[in-house]
Design an enzyme around this catalytic site. Structure first.
Site, PDB file in Angstrom:
ATOM      1  N   HIS A  26       0.845  -1.196   0.000  1.00  0.00           N
ATOM      2  CA  HIS A  26       0.000   0.000   0.000  1.00  0.00           C
ATOM      3  C   HIS A  26       0.878   1.243   0.000  1.00  0.00           C
ATOM      4  O   HIS A  26       1.819   1.342   0.775  1.00  0.00           O
ATOM      5  CB  HIS A  26      -0.892   0.007   1.244  1.00  0.00           C
ATOM      6  CG  HIS A  26      -1.802   1.188   1.291  1.00  0.00           C
ATOM      7  ND1 HIS A  26      -3.046   1.182   0.693  1.00  0.00           N
ATOM      8  CD2 HIS A  26      -1.641   2.420   1.827  1.00  0.00           C
ATOM      9  CE1 HIS A  26      -3.611   2.358   0.866  1.00  0.00           C
ATOM     10  NE2 HIS A  26      -2.790   3.131   1.556  1.00  0.00           N
ATOM     11  N   ASP A  71     -15.110   2.744   7.197  1.00  0.00           N
ATOM     12  CA  ASP A  71     -14.077   3.625   6.625  1.00  0.00           C
ATOM     13  C   ASP A  71     -14.655   4.476   5.500  1.00  0.00           C
ATOM     14  O   ASP A  71     -14.303   5.652   5.373  1.00  0.00           O
ATOM     15  CB  ASP A  71     -12.886   2.813   6.111  1.00  0.00           C
ATOM     16  CG  ASP A  71     -11.843   3.739   5.480  1.00  0.00           C
ATOM     17  OD1 ASP A  71     -11.302   4.589   6.212  1.00  0.00           O
ATOM     18  OD2 ASP A  71     -11.609   3.653   4.260  1.00  0.00           O
ATOM     19  N   ARG A 124     -14.228  12.976   6.584  1.00  0.00           N
ATOM     20  CA  ARG A 124     -12.902  13.584   6.835  1.00  0.00           C
ATOM     21  C   ARG A 124     -12.480  14.459   5.661  1.00  0.00           C
ATOM     22  O   ARG A 124     -11.886  15.532   5.840  1.00  0.00           O
ATOM     23  CB  ARG A 124     -11.855  12.485   7.064  1.00  0.00           C
ATOM     24  CG  ARG A 124     -11.976  11.825   8.426  1.00  0.00           C
ATOM     25  CD  ARG A 124     -11.156  10.556   8.471  1.00  0.00           C
ATOM     26  NE  ARG A 124      -9.749  10.830   8.228  1.00  0.00           N
ATOM     27  CZ  ARG A 124      -8.897   9.964   7.682  1.00  0.00           C
ATOM     28  NH1 ARG A 124      -9.298   8.758   7.315  1.00  0.00           N
ATOM     29  NH2 ARG A 124      -7.635  10.300   7.491  1.00  0.00           N
ATOM     30  N   SER A 135      -7.586   3.993   8.920  1.00  0.00           N
ATOM     31  CA  SER A 135      -8.261   3.904   7.629  1.00  0.00           C
ATOM     32  C   SER A 135      -7.502   2.957   6.695  1.00  0.00           C
ATOM     33  O   SER A 135      -8.083   2.034   6.106  1.00  0.00           O
ATOM     34  CB  SER A 135      -8.343   5.322   7.028  1.00  0.00           C
ATOM     35  OG  SER A 135      -8.656   5.282   5.672  1.00  0.00           O
ATOM     36  N   LYS A 162      -8.538  -1.520   5.905  1.00  0.00           N
ATOM     37  CA  LYS A 162      -8.767  -2.131   4.585  1.00  0.00           C
ATOM     38  C   LYS A 162      -7.813  -3.306   4.372  1.00  0.00           C
ATOM     39  O   LYS A 162      -8.148  -4.288   3.726  1.00  0.00           O
ATOM     40  CB  LYS A 162      -8.617  -1.064   3.497  1.00  0.00           C
ATOM     41  CG  LYS A 162      -9.821  -0.122   3.505  1.00  0.00           C
ATOM     42  CD  LYS A 162      -9.674   1.082   2.628  1.00  0.00           C
ATOM     43  CE  LYS A 162      -8.795   2.128   3.206  1.00  0.00           C
ATOM     44  NZ  LYS A 162      -8.988   3.492   2.753  1.00  0.00           N
TER      45      LYS A 162
HETATM   46  N1  URA Z   1      -5.494   6.592   2.351  1.00  0.00           N
HETATM   47  C1  URA Z   1      -6.491   5.976   3.037  1.00  0.00           C
HETATM   48  O1  URA Z   1      -6.966   4.907   2.654  1.00  0.00           O
HETATM   49  N2  URA Z   1      -6.949   6.569   4.143  1.00  0.00           N
HETATM   50  C2  URA Z   1      -6.469   7.741   4.620  1.00  0.00           C
HETATM   51  O2  URA Z   1      -6.921   8.203   5.648  1.00  0.00           O
HETATM   52  C3  URA Z   1      -5.425   8.363   3.910  1.00  0.00           C
HETATM   53  C4  URA Z   1      -4.950   7.761   2.769  1.00  0.00           C
END
Ligand code: URA
Length: 431
Positions: free
Chosen positions: A82, A161, A168, A183, A187
């Protein structure tokens, strides 16, 4: 206990219990908590922070707020990677086929571009016909059969999320380390990867501006993943300048393919470095051995063939991999030239914003993206130039003064300019 009570306790800087966090997240996912309550909770968290324990509890509750992605039946080690987001960062398009060709199964959930950052799903959809909307079952089947799949998470996974991120985004509460960590990691934990590598960007084109802030975020995410039993590592990497030499979907896909055919630049260097880190953890081999195997995957053409397989498996036109003219670039060309003799600096943020102005990025979720527009960098940070030299080509479908001005402002020429280190720190989880 009510949602109001939880917000009130966070506002007074108390550490929340598992029960309080679980109740709040359930209320977010079910729709019982209002957007105003989510915003208040996020702002209280941004201002007061969270303990590592609270952050883990929040992540775990978010990960379990929807459907878990089923683990494929076949044996094997599954890897995921990621990036926290940047400009000209198409490392996924390089490292996934490299790793899959080595036998490391890549179960990669990616995102779309938002703001000035590009998204892997948008880039992959440059291949005509390709879909990233894979059901969890099709995703797992493809990982098994082809060795890799890249998809977007469905509506049913991590709903908490989705709601929190949307709130947000419009309440200036994105840049909170515990909220970003929970967040991103919720995932990852909702899926089944055993080995997870995080590429935490820092610099003007990233959420984190300094290596110290980025390292703090990286360490927190590594500790969350480890607490959930995953093998973790994280790299803090530079996003002061664009990573590669192309910004925009088709241009970046062309560049990733060029790297798989042997092109050398910082994109190639970072992609190989990250692939090597995953390979050594997933295959239990030394870093040196991992490097040799990754380089061989490119040199032999096996990674390029694997990209064709992945594209075809997701319904895309795999002929584009051998013939880049099938990924067209917009015909309008605006040229950025050096104003003086000296050394160049190319800043990531204005180039990312210029791409959005051209229509190559998204202002709001759901906006259409023009895959053909973008910016081709002809000089990199640290290069010596003479006045009048071409620094970049902006490729546009319709002229945009705002985009041209942003592209011009991204380049400066001075007496001295050294590129930043590509990798600042590598953070290793415990084995
Ligand atoms: N990427 C995400 O998935 N969440 C965040 O809060 C910031 C970047």
């Amino acid at each position: 206990m009510t949602v109001y009570d939880v917000i009130d306790r966070k506002k007074r800087n108390n550490a929340l219990s598992a029960e309080e966090i679980g109740m709040f997240v359930r209320a977010v996912a079910s729709g019982e908590a209002s957007d105003a309550q989510i915003a208040a909770f996020c702002m209280a968290t941004l201002l007061n922070g969270m303990t590592d324990e609270e952050c883990f509890l929040l992540t775990d509750a978010m990960a379990k707020s929807g459907k878990q992605v089923p683990r494929p039946a076949a044996a094997g080690v599954f890897a995921d990677k990621h990036s926290t987001g940047g400009v000209s960062d198409s490392t996924t398009l390089v490292l996934v086929p490299v790793l899959a060709s080595l036998g490391v199964k890549c179960a990669k959930y990616s995102g779309r571009g938002l703001g000035h950052t590009g998204g892997t799903l948008d880039k992959l959809e440059s291949f005509p016909g390709l879909t990233c909307a894979l059901s969890p079952e099709r995703f797992a089947e493809q990982v098994n059969r082809v060795g890799a799949a890249v998809a977007g998470q469905t509506e049913e996974t991590v709903p908490a999320d989705k709601r929190m991120y949307a709130v947000r985004d419009v309440t200036a509460t994105v840049d909170s380390i515990p909220l970003i960590a929970s967040s991103v990691m919720s995932k990852k934990l909702a899926s089944f990867a055993d080995v997870i590598l995080l590429d935490v960007k820092c610099g003007n084109g990233a959420f984190m501006q300094t290596p110290a802030e980025a390292e703090k975020l990286a360490r927190l995410m590594v500790s969350i993943g480890e607490a959930a039993g995953r093998k973790m590592c994280a790299a803090v990497t530079d996003m002061d300048s664009p990573l590669g030499d192309a910004v925009g979907c088709n241009a970046e896909v062309r560049e990733a393919i060029a790297v798989l055919k042997g092109k050398q630049n910082r994109l190639a260097e970072l992609s190989l470095f990250l692939a090597e880190q995953i390979a050594r953890k997933a295959l239990g081999i030394s870093e040196e051995e991992a490097r040799v195997r990754c380089e061989r995957a490119i040199g032999s053409g096996s990674a390029l063939s694997k990209l064709e397989e992945i594209v075809a498996a997701q319904g895309g036109d795999a002929r584009c991999v051998r013939d880049e003219t099938r990924l067209p670039l917009a015909s309008g060309v605006y040229t950025v030239r050096a104003a003086a003799d000296g050394y160049v600096r190319a800043a990531a943020l204005p180039l990312g914003k210029a791409c959005v102005e051209l229509g190559g990025g998204r202002r709001r979720e759901g906006d259409a993206v023009d895959h053909t527009v973008g910016i081709l960098l002809r000089r990199r940070t640290g290069d010596a130039v003479r006045a009048g030299d071409v620094l970049a080509e902006v490729r546009y479908a319709s002229p945009s003064e705002a985009a041209f001005a942003l592209a011009e402002s991204a380049f400066s020429v001075g007496a001295d300019c050294e590129p930043h280190p590509l990798v600042y720190t590598m953070i290793e989880g415990k084995e």
